[in-house]
Motif scaffolding. Structure first.
Motif, PDB file in Angstrom:
ATOM      1  N   PRO A  73      24.067  29.032  -0.695  1.00 18.32           N
ATOM      2  CA  PRO A  73      25.286  29.277  -0.225  1.00 18.32           C
ATOM      3  C   PRO A  73      26.222  30.047  -0.860  1.00 18.32           C
ATOM      4  O   PRO A  73      26.559  29.744  -2.372  1.00 18.32           O
ATOM      5  CB  PRO A  73      25.563  28.167   0.043  1.00 18.32           C
ATOM      6  N   CYS A  74      27.190  30.928  -0.463  1.00 16.19           N
ATOM      7  CA  CYS A  74      28.298  30.924  -1.100  1.00 16.19           C
ATOM      8  C   CYS A  74      29.087  30.238  -1.541  1.00 16.19           C
ATOM      9  O   CYS A  74      29.858  28.928  -0.968  1.00 16.19           O
ATOM     10  CB  CYS A  74      28.853  32.672  -0.449  1.00 16.19           C
ATOM     11  N   PRO A  75      29.913  30.014  -3.058  1.00 12.80           N
ATOM     12  CA  PRO A  75      30.492  29.675  -2.894  1.00 12.80           C
ATOM     13  C   PRO A  75      31.715  29.590  -2.237  1.00 12.80           C
ATOM     14  O   PRO A  75      32.312  30.774  -2.008  1.00 12.80           O
ATOM     15  CB  PRO A  75      31.520  29.715  -4.753  1.00 12.80           C
ATOM     16  N   HIS A  76      32.751  28.932  -2.551  1.00  5.30           N
ATOM     17  CA  HIS A  76      33.972  28.897  -1.325  1.00  5.30           C
ATOM     18  C   HIS A  76      34.643  29.644  -1.980  1.00  5.30           C
ATOM     19  O   HIS A  76      35.231  29.752  -3.797  1.00  5.30           O
ATOM     20  CB  HIS A  76      34.804  27.431  -1.195  1.00  5.30           C
ATOM     21  N   PRO A  77      35.707  30.663  -1.260  1.00  3.94           N
ATOM     22  CA  PRO A  77      35.976  30.470  -0.226  1.00  3.94           C
ATOM     23  C   PRO A  77      34.724  32.338   0.143  1.00  3.94           C
ATOM     24  O   PRO A  77      35.590  32.933   0.835  1.00  3.94           O
ATOM     25  CB  PRO A  77      36.982  30.512   0.250  1.00  3.94           C
ATOM     26  N   LEU A  78      34.430  32.491  -0.578  1.00  6.51           N
ATOM     27  CA  LEU A  78      33.250  33.336  -0.288  1.00  6.51           C
ATOM     28  C   LEU A  78      32.143  32.993   0.660  1.00  6.51           C
ATOM     29  O   LEU A  78      32.142  32.874   1.201  1.00  6.51           O
ATOM     30  CB  LEU A  78      32.644  33.870  -1.974  1.00  6.51           C
ATOM     31  N   SER A  79      31.837  35.165   1.003  1.00  9.31           N
ATOM     32  CA  SER A  79      30.791  34.778   2.179  1.00  9.31           C
ATOM     33  C   SER A  79      29.883  36.262   1.526  1.00  9.31           C
ATOM     34  O   SER A  79      30.253  36.952   0.992  1.00  9.31           O
ATOM     35  CB  SER A  79      31.517  35.568   3.853  1.00  9.31           C
ATOM     36  N   SER A  80      29.449  36.488   3.160  1.00 12.08           N
ATOM     37  CA  SER A  80      27.955  37.519   2.590  1.00 12.08           C
ATOM     38  C   SER A  80      27.854  38.000   4.006  1.00 12.08           C
ATOM     39  O   SER A  80      27.475  37.342   4.906  1.00 12.08           O
ATOM     40  CB  SER A  80      26.967  37.776   1.510  1.00 12.08           C
ATOM     41  N   ALA A  81      27.759  39.074   4.055  1.00  7.89           N
ATOM     42  CA  ALA A  81      26.421  40.296   4.644  1.00  7.89           C
ATOM     43  C   ALA A  81      24.771  39.585   5.233  1.00  7.89           C
ATOM     44  O   ALA A  81      24.485  38.355   3.768  1.00  7.89           O
ATOM     45  CB  ALA A  81      26.624  41.231   5.231  1.00  7.89           C
ATOM     46  N   SER A  82      23.798  39.307   5.923  1.00  7.33           N
ATOM     47  CA  SER A  82      22.663  39.334   6.237  1.00  7.33           C
ATOM     48  C   SER A  82      21.702  40.409   4.668  1.00  7.33           C
ATOM     49  O   SER A  82      22.352  41.543   4.825  1.00  7.33           O
ATOM     50  CB  SER A  82      22.293  39.014   7.907  1.00  7.33           C
ATOM     51  N   GLY A  83      20.896  39.515   4.146  1.00  7.74           N
ATOM     52  CA  GLY A  83      20.449  39.596   3.392  1.00  7.74           C
ATOM     53  C   GLY A  83      21.064  40.235   2.462  1.00  7.74           C
ATOM     54  O   GLY A  83      20.613  41.537   1.468  1.00  7.74           O
ATOM     55  N   SER A  84      21.920  39.796   1.680  1.00 10.62           N
ATOM     56  CA  SER A  84      22.417  40.022   0.315  1.00 10.62           C
ATOM     57  C   SER A  84      21.670  39.200  -0.858  1.00 10.62           C
ATOM     58  O   SER A  84      21.595  38.943  -1.283  1.00 10.62           O
ATOM     59  CB  SER A  84      24.501  39.010   0.930  1.00 10.62           C
ATOM     60  N   VAL A  85      22.695  40.105  -2.239  1.00  6.27           N
ATOM     61  CA  VAL A  85      22.129  39.347  -3.115  1.00  6.27           C
ATOM     62  C   VAL A  85      23.082  39.112  -3.889  1.00  6.27           C
ATOM     63  O   VAL A  85      23.482  38.637  -5.045  1.00  6.27           O
ATOM     64  CB  VAL A  85      21.349  41.140  -3.723  1.00  6.27           C
ATOM     65  N   THR A  86      24.154  39.308  -3.441  1.00  2.96           N
ATOM     66  CA  THR A  86      25.564  38.428  -4.099  1.00  2.96           C
ATOM     67  C   THR A  86      26.384  38.731  -2.775  1.00  2.96           C
ATOM     68  O   THR A  86      26.551  38.234  -1.642  1.00  2.96           O
ATOM     69  CB  THR A  86      26.664  39.107  -5.238  1.00  2.96           C
TER      70      THR A  86
END
Length: 491
Positions: A326-339
């Motif tokens: 899971p991305c650390p709060h408050p980050l997010s990502s797209a599908s298939g992300s490496v970061t």
């Protein structure tokens, strides 16, 4: 055909093939597209120790059964053997399932062949989620030959000893391919032959023998026969292909795993480790490396056939990850992300030039200092769009801000119009800049002015054309400064 809720005092809850009389041929039964459910053997017997075959019992090694595209489910041999099937004869099982059956020994099957005659074959079939109170959750073998092949799978078995297989006697072989996401150590089944040693005067035979070593190793051709002039088989062989020794020539050329005489506790064939993807190639299935590691941005659970892209809000930065993080709060990502390179919904990225994952020393790294770069959405604004930045904050209708770098939203006033007049002028959106939040007819702070210089605002929502200067002078003795300014008459 559906056979259900049947019982027997000791053997064969649904079907019992009796031992043939001396000199009599064996009995044979073929089950095709048959479902046997909730049958049991031994419940009402005085001594359940000898209860056998909750669904099917074959007495005598001359009896045989073919089970094709059929299902045996929730059957039991109370205190006995073979919750689904107990057989002393050959069983040919194809594209069938035995599941959720139970016994003391061999929750799904008990194979007790009295010799190494015809092989029992389990092909493209599943023995699943069976249980034994003593040994052999899925399969219990005390004799005979069993060949598992063509993606057959034993899984979910439960027993104190041998959760999948309890192997006390006979011969058990697995011939690849295995199911997707599974592997087995194996070797190619071939005929080990003596070295080519024809005398010098038989040079043509010697040359033919040397040239044909590969084909001779996969052939049952007799020794010394043209055109290959193969040598005789050696004493030690890697697999039991020899029909003279009750072997199975089908095994030749197959990638085989010969089971050791020991219990197997895990699902069989073995599951590829988490972070690896399966393969249909038998060469890949011959190694615990399976089809190789998952690529960054993907992951796989144990025993799965393929790697799956990380869902939005998760990432996998390394090869061979068993799960996405899971991305650390408050980050997010797209599908298939490496970061995690964007801010999650409800937040915006303060500086779009921030490094997604690099320079922590200068605090420009997004993942290293997420709260310094991702800020809560301003009051009345909307930050639900993916990868919202300060410049792309969505301004709701009826509001306006001076530029894409401003965090202050102004409610647009009605200016003498109705309740919806402000929303008609101030359409909001994500286009940065003051005029970008105005309808095309309007401009200026709170979209108060008309875009065309010869128009003026009426009732807070409509632009009307100004009268010409001559017409205005003939109608009015004086023109107020406010109208002159609104219509652009003064230079």
């Amino acid at each position: 055909v559906d056979i259900s809720d049947c019982s027997a005092s000791r053997k064969g809850g649904a079907i019992y093939l009796t031992h043939p009389a001396p000199g009599e041929p064996g009995n044979q039964i073929r089950l095709s597209h048959v479902r046997i459910a909730s049958c049991e053997a031994g419940r009402y017997g005085e001594n359940t120790t000898f209860a056998s075959g909750g669904a099917l019992f074959l007495d005598g090694d001359r009896n045989a059964a073919q089970i094709d595209r059929s299902e045996i489910v929730r059957c039991s041999a109370h205190g006995g053997r073979g919750g689904g099937v107990d057989s002393a004869g050959a069983v040919r099982m194809t594209r069938s399932i035995i599941s959720f059956c139970s016994a003391a020994f061999g929750g799904c099957m008990h194979m007790r062949g009295l010799g190494l005659g015809d092989s029992s074959i389990i092909s493209d079939s599943n023995l699943s989620y069976c249980s034994a109170t003593h040994e052999g959750g899925a399969l219990f073998s005390t004799g005979g030959r069993i060949v598992l092949r063509n993606r057959s799978l034993l899984r979910g078995g439960v027993a104190p000893v041998g959760s999948s297989i309890m192997f006390l006697g006979g011969d058990i072989t697995y011939a690849l391919p295995a199911p997707l996401g599974r592997w087995l150590p194996n070797a190619l089944c071939k005929v080990y032959r003596k070295a080519c040693e024809y005398p010098p005067y038989d040079r043509p035979k010697q040359e033919a023998c040397l040239l044909s070593r590969d084909s001779c190793s996969l052939s049952l051709q007799s020794a010394g026969q043209p055109p290959n002039y193969c040598m005789a088989p050696s004493f030690v062989q890697p697999c039991n292909w020899n029909t003279d020794a009750s072997g199975d020539p089908f095994l030749l050329g197959k990638s085989l795993y010969q089971l050791p005489l020991a219990p197997i506790e895990q699902d069989f064939p073995f599951a590829c480790a988490a972070g690896l993807h399966g393969s249909t190639d038998t060469e890949d299935q011959s190694s615990s490396a399976c089809g190789g590691p998952c690529l960054p941005g993907t992951a796989s659970a144990e025993g799965t056939g393929s790697c799956v892209e990380c869902e939005p809000g998760f990432y996998a930065s390394n090869r061979g990850q068993g799960k996405c993080i899971p991305c650390p709060h408050p980050l997010s990502s797209a599908s298939g992300s490496v970061t995690c390179s964007v801010c999650k919904e409800g937040f915006y990225l303060l500086d779009s030039s921030a490094d997604p994952g690099g320079n922590r020393d200068t605090h420009s790294d997004l993942s290293g200092s997420p709260t310094e770069h991702c800020k809560p959405c301003p009051p009345d604004a909307n930050c639900s769009d993916f990868n919202t930045t300060l410049e792309t904050i969505r301004i709701p209708r009826g509001h306006w801000r001076a530029s894409g770098s401003s965090l202050v939203l102004y409610p647009c006033r009605s200016l003498g119009g109705g309740d919806s007049s402000s929303e008609k002028r101030c359409v909001g959106g994500t286009t940065a800049g003051g005029n970008g939040y105005c309808d095309t007819q309007f401009t200026g702070p709170e979209c108060q002015l008309c875009s065309e210089s010869n128009l003026y605002l009426v009732d807070g929502e409509e632009c009307k054309e100004c009268a010409s200067l001559a017409a205005a002078a003939s109608r009015f003795t004086g023109v107020t400064l406010g109208v002159i300014i609104a219509c652009g008459i003064l230079a």
